[in-house]
Design an enzyme around this catalytic site. Structure first.
Site: not given
Length: 344
Positions: A61-65
């Site tokens: 989920v960190y920066s959408s991958g």
């Protein structure tokens, strides 16, 4: 660098590990954390490895991958020098298959993470939150299959309550499935709730704590002072609402002691706050973050020395809060504390 056993596992992890939430900088929350690109990430990884910080923590989920992708590129050619920890389970979108830890989501999520990370294995996979809609038996049997396939080496949890973690451990023991060896938790001088139930559980069940946001969402960086506005560059402008609230007077009382100890020790406020955490029971690793080389090198200065018992006692007193029921009787003098003392 000090290395510690991770829970009941045979894995040794550095006392400080590096959090890659600053990699990528996409979205309202993670853009406030940082926007580290691949070249900058490589430099930060260089410094970490030189200092013995071998564990790198990220999440889908960190920066959408993007965080996983950048970490994978930054570790190109030196994958075997590092331990990779990643997490999944939080929503990646609005679709019914884009959240949780069902068997389908776990298998697909691990495969996607492996591709982004450019690796054939994840050293430590942690479930980012408890999925109340999926039976723990389904979760653990899926993790067992992924471990048997060699795609995961160790498993852990993150942000679980005490009963959620204990239910999972009991099911693992009952069926012979892998136990969670790590619990990634929020813990800091301004957020000591972890001590009430999760710390005694971790000690009893041998689940090592990996601490996130050890500086209290930026409140313990040494930049906040009583009667002064937030500094212009503070990430609290964008992210204060994402973390638990902190009473201002309690915060400033803690900062006053940190300032005094900084004078006594010649260390910085963040270094003292991190060093306090490194002495706490059940803590296996404290996850530090950094937007740049200067911040990273300062945080690395939290190891290699120790606060005195008297200095620790002053920080304990300034940061103490009364636990919620049913935990508070154990922190008071008398029979409850005598038969069930708090961890020390």
């Amino acid at each position: 660098m000090d290395y510690r056993q991770l829970g009941a596992s045979g894995l040794k992890v550095p006392a400080l590990s590096f959090g890659c939430g600053t990699f990528g900088g996409e979205g309202p929350l993670f853009s406030a954390w940082g926007d580290t690109d691949v070249a900058q990430a490589r430099r930060l990884v260089d410094i970490c490895l030189e200092a013995g910080v071998t564990l790198f923590d990220t999440a889908d989920v960190y920066s959408s991958g993007a965080s996983e992708t950048i970490l994978g590129e930054a570790l190109e050619g030196r994958r075997n020098q590092a331990l990779i920890s990643t997490k999944l389970g939080l929503p990646l979108g609005d679709g019914p298959l884009q959240a949780g830890t069902s068997r389908l989501r776990l298998v697909a999520g691990v495969e996607a993470a492996l591709k982004r990370l450019r690796t054939d294995r994840i050293d430590l996979l942690q479930l980012h939150a408890f999925d109340a809609a999926t039976p723990v038996e389904e979760v653990l049997s899926a993790l067992d299959a992924l471990m048997r396939a060699g795609k995961l080496l160790y498993v852990g949890a993150s942000n679980f309550s005490g009963w959620q973690l204990m239910k999972s451990l009991a099911a693992a023991d009952r069926h012979g499935w892998p136990r969670y060896v790590a619990h990634q938790v929020y813990y800091s001088l301004v957020g000591r709730d972890y001590e009430w139930e999760l710390m005694p559980l971790g000690l009893d069940q041998k689940v090592g704590a990996m601490v996130w946001s050890p500086l209290g969402w930026g409140r313990l960086t040494g930049k906040l002072r009583r009667g002064q506005p937030l500094p212009a560059g503070s990430r609290l402008h964008e992210s204060a609402d994402f973390g638990p609230p902190v009473d201002d007077e309690r915060l400033y009382a803690i900062v006053d002691v940190l300032d005094a100890l900084a004078e006594e020790t010649g260390k910085t406020v963040p270094q003292i706050a991190l060093n306090w955490l490194l002495r706490r029971p059940s803590v296996s690793s404290v996850i530090i973050g950094a937007r740049n080389e200067e911040q990273l090198r300062q945080n690395l200065g939290a190891v290699g020395w120790s606060l005195t018992r008297e200095q620790v006692a002053r920080l304990d007193a300034a940061s103490a809060v009364t636990p919620a029921y049913p935990h508070y009787p154990y922190w008071r003098e008398g029979g409850f504390k005598q038969i069930n003392p708090p961890p020390v």
